[in-house]
Design an enzyme around this catalytic site. Structure first.
Site, PDB file in Angstrom:
ATOM      1  N   HIS A 171      36.687 -78.765  13.986  1.00  0.00           N
ATOM      2  CA  HIS A 171      35.256 -78.507  13.825  1.00  0.00           C
ATOM      3  C   HIS A 171      34.399 -79.739  14.062  1.00  0.00           C
ATOM      4  O   HIS A 171      33.274 -79.646  14.543  1.00  0.00           O
ATOM      5  CB  HIS A 171      34.974 -77.912  12.434  1.00  0.00           C
ATOM      6  CG  HIS A 171      35.105 -78.877  11.306  1.00  0.00           C
ATOM      7  ND1 HIS A 171      36.316 -79.204  10.749  1.00  0.00           N
ATOM      8  CD2 HIS A 171      34.159 -79.586  10.608  1.00  0.00           C
ATOM      9  CE1 HIS A 171      36.133 -80.061   9.749  1.00  0.00           C
ATOM     10  NE2 HIS A 171      34.845 -80.315   9.653  1.00  0.00           N
ATOM     11  N   ASP A 172      34.899 -80.917  13.743  1.00  0.00           N
ATOM     12  CA  ASP A 172      34.123 -82.146  13.928  1.00  0.00           C
ATOM     13  C   ASP A 172      34.634 -83.004  15.077  1.00  0.00           C
ATOM     14  O   ASP A 172      34.371 -84.205  15.127  1.00  0.00           O
ATOM     15  CB  ASP A 172      34.122 -82.972  12.641  1.00  0.00           C
ATOM     16  CG  ASP A 172      33.008 -82.576  11.688  1.00  0.00           C
ATOM     17  OD1 ASP A 172      32.047 -81.910  12.137  1.00  0.00           O
ATOM     18  OD2 ASP A 172      33.087 -82.910  10.491  1.00  0.00           O
ATOM     19  N   LYS A 175      32.380 -85.462  16.834  1.00  0.00           N
ATOM     20  CA  LYS A 175      32.017 -86.758  16.241  1.00  0.00           C
ATOM     21  C   LYS A 175      32.797 -87.903  16.873  1.00  0.00           C
ATOM     22  O   LYS A 175      32.446 -89.073  16.661  1.00  0.00           O
ATOM     23  CB  LYS A 175      32.244 -86.722  14.734  1.00  0.00           C
ATOM     24  CG  LYS A 175      31.230 -85.860  13.991  1.00  0.00           C
ATOM     25  CD  LYS A 175      31.427 -85.916  12.484  1.00  0.00           C
ATOM     26  CE  LYS A 175      30.372 -85.093  11.765  1.00  0.00           C
ATOM     27  NZ  LYS A 175      30.556 -85.114  10.294  1.00  0.00           N
ATOM     28  N   HIS A 200      26.687 -83.699  17.906  1.00  0.00           N
ATOM     29  CA  HIS A 200      28.150 -83.580  17.918  1.00  0.00           C
ATOM     30  C   HIS A 200      28.658 -82.164  18.228  1.00  0.00           C
ATOM     31  O   HIS A 200      29.728 -82.027  18.826  1.00  0.00           O
ATOM     32  CB  HIS A 200      28.769 -84.138  16.618  1.00  0.00           C
ATOM     33  CG  HIS A 200      28.683 -83.256  15.429  1.00  0.00           C
ATOM     34  ND1 HIS A 200      27.634 -83.310  14.542  1.00  0.00           N
ATOM     35  CD2 HIS A 200      29.524 -82.294  14.951  1.00  0.00           C
ATOM     36  CE1 HIS A 200      27.842 -82.437  13.565  1.00  0.00           C
ATOM     37  NE2 HIS A 200      28.970 -81.809  13.795  1.00  0.00           N
ATOM     38  N   HIS A 225      26.992 -75.379  12.570  1.00  0.00           N
ATOM     39  CA  HIS A 225      25.749 -75.870  11.948  1.00  0.00           C
ATOM     40  C   HIS A 225      24.573 -74.914  12.189  1.00  0.00           C
ATOM     41  O   HIS A 225      23.442 -75.240  11.820  1.00  0.00           O
ATOM     42  CB  HIS A 225      25.411 -77.269  12.458  1.00  0.00           C
ATOM     43  CG  HIS A 225      26.249 -78.346  11.842  1.00  0.00           C
ATOM     44  ND1 HIS A 225      26.199 -78.651  10.498  1.00  0.00           N
ATOM     45  CD2 HIS A 225      27.183 -79.174  12.396  1.00  0.00           C
ATOM     46  CE1 HIS A 225      27.058 -79.640  10.241  1.00  0.00           C
ATOM     47  NE2 HIS A 225      27.673 -79.959  11.371  1.00  0.00           N
TER      48      HIS A 225
END
Length: 311
Positions: A171-172, A175, A200, A225
């Site tokens: 999910h990240d 980043k 991101h 998000h």
């Protein structure tokens, strides 16, 4: 046809009958390899062989009532040839079906090994993210566990659940493209830094969209998000425009962020987190996802597994 000739005729027919009975046995074995939904159709083959057997028996018992000489032998041999042919077809079909089943098992095993390799790679990426941002160490594993527990309350197929797990672990991933000066900033972010951090999800889409097998997992990295009321980012999706997997993950993500210490807040109590998420239903979160989340044994899920093997 004399007695010796009649006996020979009966012998030929009897041998043919043995081949036919063996064909029925082979046919029944073939039926074990056929899906249950199609076995009724295969039973037609057995019925045809059965009629052939009846014809043999009729010829066997009627042989003593006619005298056909050479013709009788020819008829018997034709019957025998037909029986042998049917037997060979059934035998070869059974061998072919057995080989196909063996190959299917082999392919299934190889496919599972390939998926295991994919999962190990994705889990490695997740660990790399945690090594880069020590503050959120363990977050990826925990939020994956919570997401899977919540997703299982919805009508996802096993294949879809697999991709939800992949999306949770990644999910990240976006980043990775955010500069350290922004990601590691312990103070308030400037507007420019906030804008960079908010990119991101787009970075995740750019990184993963070129990997075909991960396309079904992209919903969470790209859309987690977004908010139910349309106030999220990066696209401002609203309501059911947001993929269900991302709506589920959004709740799990907030739960984990609030349940553990961060540099900008201390861990909240379970009651306070549930109140916060309940109040966000219909604005930040999908109300149906919130309702299912509140039915979970949250402490049990938290303790059930915080490893990359969750799900």
């Amino acid at each position: 046809m004399g007695i010796p000739g009649l006996a020979l005729h009966h012998l030929i027919i009897a041998i043919g009958l043995v081949f036919l009975l063996a064909s029925i046995y082979q046919s029944r074995k073939i039926g074990e390899y056929i899906p249950s939904a199609l076995r009724s159709r295969w039973s037609v083959i057995n019925a045809l062989i059965g009629f052939f057997v009846l014809g043999y028996m009729a010829e066997f018992f009627s042989g003593d009532r006619h005298s056909l000489g050479l013709v009788g032998y020819v008829v018997g041999l034709v019957y025998l040839g037909g029986a042998v042919f049917v037997f060979l077809v059934m035998r070869l079909s059974r061998l072919a079906m057995r080989q196909i089943r063996h190959d299917e098992h082999k392919i299934t095993k190889m496919n599972q090994e390939l998926w295991d390799a994919y999962e190990s790679t994705i889990e490695g990426w997740g660990r790399a993210l945690e090594l880069r941002d020590r503050e959120t160490e363990g977050h990826t594993r925990r939020v994956c566990t919570m997401t899977m527990a919540l997703a299982e309350r919805f009508d996802f197929t096993p294949g879809q659940l697999r991709y939800i797990k992949f999306g949770s672990l990644l999910h990240d991933i976006g980043k990775m493209a955010v500069p350290d000066v922004v990601l590691m900033n312990e103070g308030p972010l400037s507007e420019a830094e906030k804008m960079e951090m908010m990119r991101h999800p787009d970075y995740a889409r750019q990184m993963l969209s070129g990997i075909n097998f991960l396309l079904p997992a992209l919903d969470i990295p790209y859309c987690h998000h977004e908010r139910w009321d349309g106030s999220g980012y990066p696209r401002g999706l609203k309501g059911e425009e947001i993929p269900l997997a991302a709506r589920i993950f959004a709740v799990a993500d907030v739960w984990d962020a609030l349940a553990h210490d961060r540099r900008y807040h201390k861990a909240w109590s379970v009651e306070d987190i549930c109140d916060h998420i309940r109040c966000g239903g219909g604005s930040r979160f999908d109300p149906q996802v919130v309702a299912q989340f509140l039915k979970l044994d949250l402490c049990g899920v938290e303790q059930a597994g915080c490893s990359f093997d969750a799900g």
